[in-house]
Every structure is written in structure tokens, then in C-alpha cells.
Scaffold this motif. Structure first.
Motif, PDB file in Angstrom:
ATOM      1  N   ILE A   1     -53.324 -53.528  51.358  1.00  0.00           N
ATOM      2  CA  ILE A   1     -54.755 -53.199  51.333  1.00  0.00           C
ATOM      3  C   ILE A   1     -55.078 -52.186  52.425  1.00  0.00           C
ATOM      4  CG2 ILE A   1     -57.073 -54.153  51.673  1.00  0.00           C
ATOM      5  CD1 ILE A   1     -55.924 -56.791  50.402  1.00  0.00           C
ATOM      6  N   VAL A   2     -54.592 -52.424  53.639  1.00  0.00           N
ATOM      7  CA  VAL A   2     -54.866 -51.495  54.741  1.00  0.00           C
ATOM      8  C   VAL A   2     -54.260 -50.135  54.449  1.00  0.00           C
ATOM      9  CG1 VAL A   2     -54.524 -51.022  57.196  1.00  0.00           C
ATOM     10  CG2 VAL A   2     -55.064 -53.317  56.464  1.00  0.00           C
ATOM     11  N   PHE A   3     -53.052 -50.114  53.875  1.00  0.00           N
ATOM     12  CA  PHE A   3     -52.438 -48.825  53.543  1.00  0.00           C
ATOM     13  C   PHE A   3     -53.297 -48.055  52.544  1.00  0.00           C
ATOM     14  CE2 PHE A   3     -48.046 -50.832  54.538  1.00  0.00           C
ATOM     15  CZ  PHE A   3     -48.221 -50.599  55.895  1.00  0.00           C
ATOM     16  N   SER A   4     -53.958 -48.751  51.638  1.00  0.00           N
ATOM     17  CA  SER A   4     -54.892 -48.086  50.718  1.00  0.00           C
ATOM     18  C   SER A   4     -56.095 -47.537  51.472  1.00  0.00           C
ATOM     19  CB  SER A   4     -55.382 -49.063  49.647  1.00  0.00           C
ATOM     20  OG  SER A   4     -54.331 -49.441  48.804  1.00  0.00           O
ATOM     21  N   PHE A   5     -56.562 -48.284  52.469  1.00  0.00           N
ATOM     22  CA  PHE A   5     -57.725 -47.842  53.258  1.00  0.00           C
ATOM     23  C   PHE A   5     -57.408 -46.565  54.037  1.00  0.00           C
ATOM     24  CE2 PHE A   5     -59.836 -52.313  53.871  1.00  0.00           C
ATOM     25  CZ  PHE A   5     -60.048 -52.398  52.508  1.00  0.00           C
ATOM     26  N   ILE A   6     -56.204 -46.503  54.631  1.00  0.00           N
ATOM     27  CA  ILE A   6     -55.852 -45.337  55.462  1.00  0.00           C
ATOM     28  C   ILE A   6     -55.082 -44.283  54.669  1.00  0.00           C
ATOM     29  CG2 ILE A   6     -55.896 -46.705  57.580  1.00  0.00           C
ATOM     30  CD1 ILE A   6     -52.779 -46.567  57.569  1.00  0.00           C
TER      31      ILE A   6
ATOM     32  N   LEU B   1     -65.463 -45.726  58.862  1.00  0.00           N
ATOM     33  CA  LEU B   1     -64.221 -45.346  59.536  1.00  0.00           C
ATOM     34  C   LEU B   1     -63.217 -44.773  58.531  1.00  0.00           C
ATOM     35  CD1 LEU B   1     -62.602 -45.257  62.181  1.00  0.00           C
ATOM     36  CD2 LEU B   1     -61.819 -47.587  61.673  1.00  0.00           C
ATOM     37  N   MET B   2     -63.130 -45.364  57.354  1.00  0.00           N
ATOM     38  CA  MET B   2     -62.232 -44.846  56.316  1.00  0.00           C
ATOM     39  C   MET B   2     -62.594 -43.401  55.984  1.00  0.00           C
ATOM     40  SD  MET B   2     -62.087 -48.232  53.844  1.00  0.00           S
ATOM     41  CE  MET B   2     -61.735 -47.310  52.357  1.00  0.00           C
ATOM     42  N   LYS B   3     -63.876 -43.123  55.866  1.00  0.00           N
ATOM     43  CA  LYS B   3     -64.343 -41.771  55.505  1.00  0.00           C
ATOM     44  C   LYS B   3     -64.098 -40.794  56.658  1.00  0.00           C
ATOM     45  CE  LYS B   3     -67.430 -38.928  53.282  1.00  0.00           C
ATOM     46  NZ  LYS B   3     -66.570 -37.890  52.749  1.00  0.00           N
TER      47      LYS B   3
ATOM     48  N   MET C   1     -63.125 -44.168  49.119  1.00  0.00           N
ATOM     49  CA  MET C   1     -62.950 -45.383  48.322  1.00  0.00           C
ATOM     50  C   MET C   1     -63.955 -46.461  48.743  1.00  0.00           C
ATOM     51  SD  MET C   1     -59.461 -47.562  48.032  1.00  0.00           S
ATOM     52  CE  MET C   1     -59.554 -48.968  49.075  1.00  0.00           C
ATOM     53  N   THR C   2     -64.500 -47.145  47.738  1.00  0.00           N
ATOM     54  CA  THR C   2     -65.326 -48.321  47.990  1.00  0.00           C
ATOM     55  C   THR C   2     -64.671 -49.486  47.261  1.00  0.00           C
ATOM     56  OG1 THR C   2     -67.331 -46.968  48.137  1.00  0.00           O
ATOM     57  CG2 THR C   2     -67.630 -49.343  47.796  1.00  0.00           C
TER      58      THR C   2
ATOM     59  N   PHE D   1     -58.442 -56.320  43.074  1.00  0.00           N
ATOM     60  CA  PHE D   1     -58.905 -55.856  44.382  1.00  0.00           C
ATOM     61  C   PHE D   1     -57.910 -54.841  44.909  1.00  0.00           C
ATOM     62  CE2 PHE D   1     -59.138 -56.324  49.055  1.00  0.00           C
ATOM     63  CZ  PHE D   1     -60.431 -55.849  49.216  1.00  0.00           C
ATOM     64  N   VAL D   2     -58.373 -53.623  45.127  1.00  0.00           N
ATOM     65  CA  VAL D   2     -57.580 -52.527  45.669  1.00  0.00           C
ATOM     66  C   VAL D   2     -56.218 -52.430  44.968  1.00  0.00           C
ATOM     67  CG1 VAL D   2     -56.834 -51.382  47.795  1.00  0.00           C
ATOM     68  CG2 VAL D   2     -58.744 -52.945  47.889  1.00  0.00           C
TER      69      VAL D   2
END
Length: 187
Positions: free
Chosen positions: A27-32, A92-94, A101-102, A176-177
Motif C-alpha cells: 500500500i505504501v509503495f502505491s502511495f509513493i 503529502l502524496m501529491k 491517487m485517492t 483497496f489499492v
């Protein structure tokens, strides 16, 4: 060995984000938007140190050994506050990763939502995870919540078995993600 549970402190940032990463890796890897462990820890550390977000120290309890070394963590919050607490994460992601991504909501609200539960590999299998989960459920009940919820990856039957043993019931399946999860809850 007996483990004590206490509210996380901002200073716990040197350990807790690594535990959170263990709980959320893909999930975090998708965020960053990259498979970079150091950057993922950096992302979670920034958020852990700040108040008023999903991954803040304010929403985290830690299990510590007799020397106050953190060996596990659980992060949870009022599910009704999910959207408000998610805003700093999306910002922070943006800003830092140019990621618009949302992610889908993990909770529908009306519950105390457990976002991450993680135990250090050196104490896995020694009851720390069960202790943290029981503590979180008791905390939620004391605060008046009627339900405690979490999501579990369909590809993690060991975690599902633990949650079931602790009284969690399987709810509906959700995406989810990019992964498939079950919402699990205890009344």
C-alpha cells in the motif's frame, strides 16, 4: 516476558514507521509510486511525527519490553474522522510524490478503525499482536465505540485466523489499492 502497552510518543518515530511499513508494504509503495523501502519509511515517518493524520503518533499505541524498546504497534482512530485524517496523507502524496491517487476508504465510519497492527520479527509468535489487539478493542469500548474494525488481505490467512480467534467476524470483501481485503469487525 511481559510487554507493556503505552501511548506512542513522537520520539518513537525511529521504530514505529518500520513496523507500520511491515503492516502496509504494498500500500505504501502505491502511495509513493516506487518500491523503495527507505523512501516508504521516510513517508511514514513524516506522517507519524505530525498530529492529525491517519498515521500520527497521536493515534498509535506501542508494545514495549522492560527496557522500553518498542516491539509492536497498533494505529487506530474514529472511523468517522477518516476523511479528515486522510487529507494530510493525500497532500503529502501529491506534494512529495506527484501522486493524485485517492485510495478507496478503508472504513465506512461508525467504528474504531485499526489501520495498522505490526509486531517486530524478534517477538512474533509471543502474543504481542494479540495483546495489542485486545488493548485496542478495550480502549475503543472504553471510549464508547460499538464496533472495532480493520481490513485484512485475503492473501494473509494467518492474520485472518488471529483476528477470528480474537472474536473478529468476517464482513464484506472490498478492493483497496489494487488488493482484495475483507473488512473484519468485533462488536
Amino acid at each position: 516476558m511481559q510487554y507493556k502497552i503505552r501511548a506512542a510518543k513522537r520520539e518513537d518515530y525511529d521504530v514505529v514507521p518500520e513496523l507500520m511499513l511491515q503492516a502496509m508494504e504494498d500500500i505504501v509503495f502505491s502511495f509513493i509510486q516506487k518500491q523503495d523501502i527507505e523512501e516508504a519509511i521516510n513517508f511514514l515517518t513524516i506522517l507519524f511525527k505530525k498530529p492529525n493524520n491517519l498515521y500520527s503518533y497521536e493515534n498509535t499505541f506501542v508494545a514495549v519490553d522492560e527496557d522500553d524498546n518498542v516491539v509492536g504497534s497498533v494505529t487506530g482512530y474514529n472511523g468517522d474522522d477518516f476523511y479528515k485524517l486522510r487529507e494530510p496523507v493525500l497532500e503529502l502524496m501529491k506534494k512529495q510524490y506527484n501522486n493524485d491517487m485517492t485510495p478507496e476508504p478503508e472504513t465506512e465510519g461508525s467504528e474504531f478503525y485499526l489501520d495498522t497492527v505490526a509486531v517486530s520479527p524478534i517477538v512474533q509468535g509471543k502474543g504481542v499482536g494479540s495483546h495489542l489487539l485486545k488493548f485496542a478493542v478495550d480502549f475503543a469500548k472504553e471510549k464508547g465505540f460499538k464496533q472495532v474494525g480493520l481490513i485484512v488481505d485475503l492473501e494473509n490467512p494467518g492474520a485472518m485466523k488471529l483476528y477470528t480467534r480474537l472474536g473478529f467476524k468476517q464482513g464484506k470483501a472490498l478492493d483497496f489499492v489494487g488488493g482484495e481485503y475483507y473488512h473484519m469487525y468485533v462488536d
